[in-house]
Design a protein around this motif. Structure first.
Motif, PDB file in Angstrom:
ATOM      1  N   ALA A   8     -23.602  30.186  -2.319  1.00 28.92           N
ATOM      2  CA  ALA A   8     -24.451  29.145  -2.919  1.00 28.92           C
ATOM      3  C   ALA A   8     -23.738  28.510  -4.109  1.00 28.92           C
ATOM      4  O   ALA A   8     -22.952  29.153  -4.807  1.00 28.92           O
ATOM      5  N   GLU A   9     -24.015  27.237  -4.342  1.00 27.92           N
ATOM      6  CA  GLU A   9     -23.322  26.498  -5.396  1.00 27.92           C
ATOM      7  C   GLU A   9     -23.669  26.995  -6.793  1.00 27.92           C
ATOM      8  O   GLU A   9     -22.904  26.788  -7.734  1.00 27.92           O
ATOM      9  N   ASP A  10     -24.823  27.654  -6.950  1.00 27.26           N
ATOM     10  CA  ASP A  10     -25.228  28.093  -8.285  1.00 27.26           C
ATOM     11  C   ASP A  10     -24.651  29.452  -8.668  1.00 27.26           C
ATOM     12  O   ASP A  10     -24.963  29.975  -9.735  1.00 27.26           O
ATOM     13  N   VAL A  11     -23.807  30.037  -7.829  1.00 28.76           N
ATOM     14  CA  VAL A  11     -23.181  31.327  -8.151  1.00 28.76           C
ATOM     15  C   VAL A  11     -21.917  31.071  -8.958  1.00 28.76           C
ATOM     16  O   VAL A  11     -21.020  30.344  -8.516  1.00 28.76           O
ATOM     17  N   THR A  12     -21.819  31.672 -10.147  1.00 26.38           N
ATOM     18  CA  THR A  12     -20.650  31.508 -11.015  1.00 26.38           C
ATOM     19  C   THR A  12     -20.187  32.870 -11.514  1.00 26.38           C
ATOM     20  O   THR A  12     -20.946  33.843 -11.517  1.00 26.38           O
TER      21      THR A  12
END
Length: 328
Positions: A179-183
């Protein structure tokens, strides 16, 4: 020596290089047969025509293409051999590119190319030219009844050809991306880099082995000899969720360093057992007797202590008397 699977020529500009193509890889997997568990009998399949019900020999089976409306086009071996394509007997060089530009995902199979007849000199010419330029050749060739892209590169004294999948043969893997919100933090990336450094080294494929195949071979041998197969204890503990990635990576780095030290022989050697040294000392200082080695050593120790005590007492007595004589 393996048999060649294809024979033709590399079209290198106006130069033609006669070659033979050989499979460069082979599977070392263990093959199984389908059998009846009750008596071990093999399960066989018959090639039966659904129209006439007759069993058809493999050599008489043709290839058929069925259209969406149910029509069947039957193709014989001669039809494939007579396809109007240059690539059925020629490897056409279409481009030269840097090797790094070819995504390894596209590579399918690997083949050895052997110079055939008078092709030795142009073969060496293409090989050395690829080495000097640092590039690989992108070619088109028809192998096993289909045309494919391929990459020819130089390796040692050989030319190797890697067949390449067509772009539409690669599936879209976008669904598998996180997912794009995983950092992740810089500290986590730095520690991950430390783990990579701890396990970095030259690629030496000969140091790896197929443990699964070896386990299967052991299982087969045990079955044939009627012996019990040693079971491996499984870790039944549930794996905890990783919350602190930095701490987990730090522990992984330490574990990797320990494993490397052990495999490289850097671990300290174990000291010799102390009892062995004491036994050696006693044997070298104890007189031989008719008693056993353990009882004799014990029997000799007690008198030795008493004799040593008497000698010590005698020395003390002499030492006390001597000053008295000098005083008189």
């Amino acid at each position: 020596m393996p048999r060649s699977i294809w024979k033709g020529a590399i079209s290198f500009g106006l130069i033609s290089i006669p070659i033979k193509v050989y499979g460069a890889t082979e599977q070392k997997d263990i093959s199984f047969r389908q059998v009846h568990p009750a008596d071990g009998g093999r399960i066989k399949y018959k090639r039966v025509c659904e129209v006439c019900g007759e069993e058809i020999p493999y050599a008489e089976i043709a290839k058929g293409y069925e259209t969406p409306d149910g029509r069947m086009a039957v193709l014989q071996k001669e039809d494939f051999d007579d396809l109007p394509l240059r690539t059925t007997k020629a490897v056409d060089v279409v481009q030269f590119v840097d090797a790094e530009e070819v995504d390894p995902t596209y590579i399918n199979s690997t083949y050895f190319l052997e110079a055939d007849g008078p092709g030795a000199k142009p073969y060496v010419l293409l090989r050395d030219a690829l080495v000097r330029s640092g590039r690989v050749a992108i070619v088109k060739v028809a192998l096993r009844s289909r045309e494919t892209l391929a990459m020819i590169r130089a390796k040692d004294d050989l030319l190797l050809m890697h067949t390449i999948l067509w772009p539409d043969e690669l599936r879209d893997g976008e669904f598998a991306s996180p997912a794009e919100d995983v950092t992740v933090s810089d500290a986590e990336v730095t520690m991950a880099g430390s783990f990579i450094d701890a396990l970095s080294g030259p690629f030496e494929p000969e140091q790896f082995h197929d443990a699964y195949r070896e386990a299967l071979e052991t299982l087969v041998e045990a079955k044939l000899s009627g012996q019990a197969v040693a079971s491996v204890e499984e870790d039944t503990g549930e794996q905890a969720d990783v919350v602190d990635l930095v701490a987990a990576l730090r522990a992984s780095v330490e574990a990797a360093k320990r494993r490397r030290a052990e495999s490289a022989g850097e671990a300290a050697a174990e000291p010799e057992p102390a009892p062995a040294k004491r036994t050696t000392t006693r044997r070298s200082t104890t007189k031989k007797t008719d008693a056993g080695p353990t009882d004799g050593a014990a029997a000799e120790e007690k008198p030795a202590k008493k004799t040593a005590a008497k000698k010590t007492a005698a020395k003390k007595t002499t030492a006390r008397r001597t000053p008295a004589r000098k005083a008189s």
